[in-house]
Design a protein around this motif. Structure first.
Motif, PDB file in Angstrom:
ATOM      1  N   ASP A   1       0.864  -1.173   0.000  1.00 40.78           N
ATOM      2  CA  ASP A   1       0.000   0.000   0.000  1.00 40.78           C
ATOM      3  C   ASP A   1       0.910   1.235   0.000  1.00 40.78           C
ATOM      4  O   ASP A   1       1.669   1.460   0.953  1.00 40.78           O
ATOM      5  N   GLY A   2       0.837   2.018  -1.083  1.00 43.76           N
ATOM      6  CA  GLY A   2       1.715   3.194  -1.209  1.00 43.76           C
ATOM      7  C   GLY A   2       1.612   4.137  -0.015  1.00 43.76           C
ATOM      8  O   GLY A   2       2.585   4.805   0.348  1.00 43.76           O
ATOM      9  N   ALA A   3       0.444   4.176   0.620  1.00 41.63           N
ATOM     10  CA  ALA A   3       0.243   5.104   1.749  1.00 41.63           C
ATOM     11  C   ALA A   3       1.204   4.781   2.899  1.00 41.63           C
ATOM     12  O   ALA A   3       1.596   5.671   3.654  1.00 41.63           O
TER      13      ALA A   3
ATOM     14  N   LEU B   1       6.635  -5.388  -8.751  1.00 37.08           N
ATOM     15  CA  LEU B   1       5.257  -5.840  -8.548  1.00 37.08           C
ATOM     16  C   LEU B   1       4.330  -4.969  -9.383  1.00 37.08           C
ATOM     17  O   LEU B   1       4.414  -3.746  -9.319  1.00 37.08           O
ATOM     18  N   ARG B   2       3.447  -5.611 -10.144  1.00 38.97           N
ATOM     19  CA  ARG B   2       2.457  -4.855 -10.927  1.00 38.97           C
ATOM     20  C   ARG B   2       1.067  -5.355 -10.580  1.00 38.97           C
ATOM     21  O   ARG B   2       0.880  -6.569 -10.429  1.00 38.97           O
ATOM     22  N   PRO B   3       0.103  -4.427 -10.476  1.00 35.36           N
ATOM     23  CA  PRO B   3      -1.265  -4.898 -10.251  1.00 35.36           C
ATOM     24  C   PRO B   3      -1.657  -5.885 -11.348  1.00 35.36           C
ATOM     25  O   PRO B   3      -1.297  -5.698 -12.522  1.00 35.36           O
TER      26      PRO B   3
ATOM     27  N   SER C   1      16.518   3.695  -2.136  1.00 34.51           N
ATOM     28  CA  SER C   1      15.322   4.225  -2.788  1.00 34.51           C
ATOM     29  C   SER C   1      14.595   3.207  -3.667  1.00 34.51           C
ATOM     30  O   SER C   1      13.385   3.324  -3.870  1.00 34.51           O
ATOM     31  N   ALA C   2      15.315   2.220  -4.204  1.00 34.36           N
ATOM     32  CA  ALA C   2      14.630   1.136  -4.931  1.00 34.36           C
ATOM     33  C   ALA C   2      14.070   0.199  -3.862  1.00 34.36           C
ATOM     34  O   ALA C   2      14.802  -0.584  -3.270  1.00 34.36           O
TER      35      ALA C   2
ATOM     36  N   SER D   1       4.450   5.368  -3.093  1.00 31.55           N
ATOM     37  CA  SER D   1       4.794   4.357  -4.097  1.00 31.55           C
ATOM     38  C   SER D   1       5.388   3.135  -3.416  1.00 31.55           C
ATOM     39  O   SER D   1       6.112   3.273  -2.421  1.00 31.55           O
ATOM     40  N   ILE D   2       5.122   1.959  -3.960  1.00 31.39           N
ATOM     41  CA  ILE D   2       5.737   0.738  -3.404  1.00 31.39           C
ATOM     42  C   ILE D   2       7.007   0.372  -4.181  1.00 31.39           C
ATOM     43  O   ILE D   2       7.683  -0.586  -3.856  1.00 31.39           O
TER      44      ILE D   2
END
Ligand code: HEM
Length: 411
Positions: free
Chosen positions: A10-12, A70-72, A280-281, A379-380
């Motif tokens: 979850d990006g949040a 990871l991609r939706p 950062s990655a 962002s994840i």
């Protein structure tokens, strides 16, 4: 109490939460754990240094070719799968990497160093003149973009458009705006590659346009995707490492003073520590090519495995006091730039850029203070600052940057 590991995707969590607390719990309790499919496909999470390094080093067992992020599920397969450098396995990976690696070798970086340092000098000078800046867009984004445009042979007159599209592609408010900007970049590279095929230049676009695999030139869209990956890879992470490093130093005046007062002695370990600290990655994905046991769990052939690099770089089994920023930390064998055959090709360039900006900052800036609330990305994939407002004053005397021109390039 078991933590809710779904927060990792979850990006949040990265913008408002504390992923480090969750990663700490996972390293201690569930270092290799399965996530059920949902928005994302099912995958294994690895949070400890040892398992992450083992996976990254073993490109035969853990393939990159179906994607490294990871991609939706709704987005389907990554368009770069089996086509770009990062998303290839041998022998294709060796061919692509061999074609571009020389550009990032010390010999070439030595040729570039003077212009890189003078670009850093001008960018910091402008920032000091402006006095109130967003360090992310006004400094950290500018140098890597300038350098990567030079590598790719993007003509001077086209650079303002690239700057505008890249800024929008990374930072625009809506997903639609970001995706439009990204399509503009892909279109631009389509035209540029066609021009370079007719009239090759001394640049990476021409190199990629000329690559042959199994006797055939790469199709146009593959060359374009590889150019795009270089632009993104060469800018986004450096921007995040520089900004995160700057904030971390400003928040720790004793570390700032250590680096400022002993710059030439401390800068190499400081840059390494900034890379570990910012990491950062956030994650790198692989697909298992055979059944294998990791951390006591049986991973099946075909399973996706996510390496949380930021967590591995805070593993106390590898780093003493991992949650302490120590600009003199040695050894510091972090995984921020990956490991194994896909180890970041831009490593030395990234270090040179961070070093150049730090050097110019200490030389040109007198007082510096955080001037508003820093904002984080949602962002994840990459983690770090979206905005870092600073207030600067000029140093009393500004020395020339020339003495640092060739420093920092190995061998
Ligand atoms: C702080 C800066 C940077 C960070 C944190 C970073 C991180 C990474 C990581 C973790 C990987 C490994 C991916 C994997 O194992 O699948 C990687 C690969 C790569 N990076 Fe970087 N990178 C940085 C700077 C750069 C720069 C400056 C460039 C180029 C201008 C670049 C271009 C690439 C490319 C092309 C790959 C793919 C290499 C391969 O698959 O053989 N990166 N980077």
């Amino acid at each position: 109490m078991r933590h809710d590991i779904s927060h990792l995707v979850d990006g949040a969590t990265y913008r408002y939460g504390n992923p480090f607390a969750l990663w700490r719990w996972m390293r201690e309790n569930e270092p290799v754990v399965w996530h059920e499919p949902g928005i994302f496909p099912g995958f294994w999470s690895l949070t400890r240094f040892d398992e992450v390094r083992e996976v990254l080093r073993d490109a035969t067992t853990f393939s990159s070719s179906s994607g490294i992020l990871l991609r939706p599920l709704a987005q389907g397969e990554d368009p770069g799968s089996n086509r770009t450098l990062a998303l290839s396995d041998p022998p294709r990976h060796n061919v692509l990497r061999g074609a571009i690696a020389g550009w990032f070798a010390p010999r070439n970086l030595r040729l570039l160093a003077q212009s890189l340092n003078s670009a850093a000098h001008s960018i910091v000078r402008e920032a000091v003149r402006a006095s109130r800046i967003d360090f992310v867009t006004d400094v950290a984004a500018k140098l890597p973009l300038e350098v990567v445009c030079t590598f790719l042979g993007i003509p001077d007159e086209d650079r303002p458009s690239i700057v505008e599209w890249s800024t929008d592609a990374f930072c625009a408010g809506t997903a639609e705006e970001r995706s439009i900007a990204h399509l503009q970049i892909l279109d631009y590279f389509g035209d540029l590659v066609e021009r370079r095929r007719v009239e090759p230049g001394e640049d990476l676009v021409s190199v990629l346009a000329g690559v042959r695999f199994e006797g055939e030139h790469l199709p146009l869209d593959e060359v374009v995707l590889n150019c795009d990956n270089l632009l993104v890879g060469g800018t986004e992470n450096v921007r995040l490492a520089m900004s995160g490093g700057m904030l971390a130093l400003l928040e720790r005046p004793e570390q700032w003073a250590l680096l400022r007062d002993g710059f030439d002695d401390v800068v190499d370990s400081a840059v390494e520590e900034i890379l570990r600290w910012t990491s950062s990655a956030t994650h790198i994905l692989r697909r298992a090519q055979r059944d294998v046991v990791l951390g006591g769990q049986r991973i099946r052939r075909g399973d996706l495995v996510v390496c949380w690099l930021t967590s591995a770089n805070r593993d106390p089994a590898q780093f003493a006091d991992p949650d302490v920023l120590d600009v003199r930390r040695t050894p510091n064998r972090h995984l921020a730039l990956g490991a194994g055959p896909h180890y970041c090709v831009g490593t030395q360039l990234a270090k040179l850029e961070i070093r150049a900006v730090l050097g110019e900052f200490f030389a040109q800036v007198g007082q510096v203070a955080v001037d508003g609330e820093p904002e984080y990305l949602d962002s994840i994939v990459v983690n770090g600052l979206r905005r870092l407002p600073l207030r600067l004053t000029a140093a009393d005397r500004v020395p020339s940057s020339a003495h640092r021109t060739l420093a920092g390039i190995p061998g």
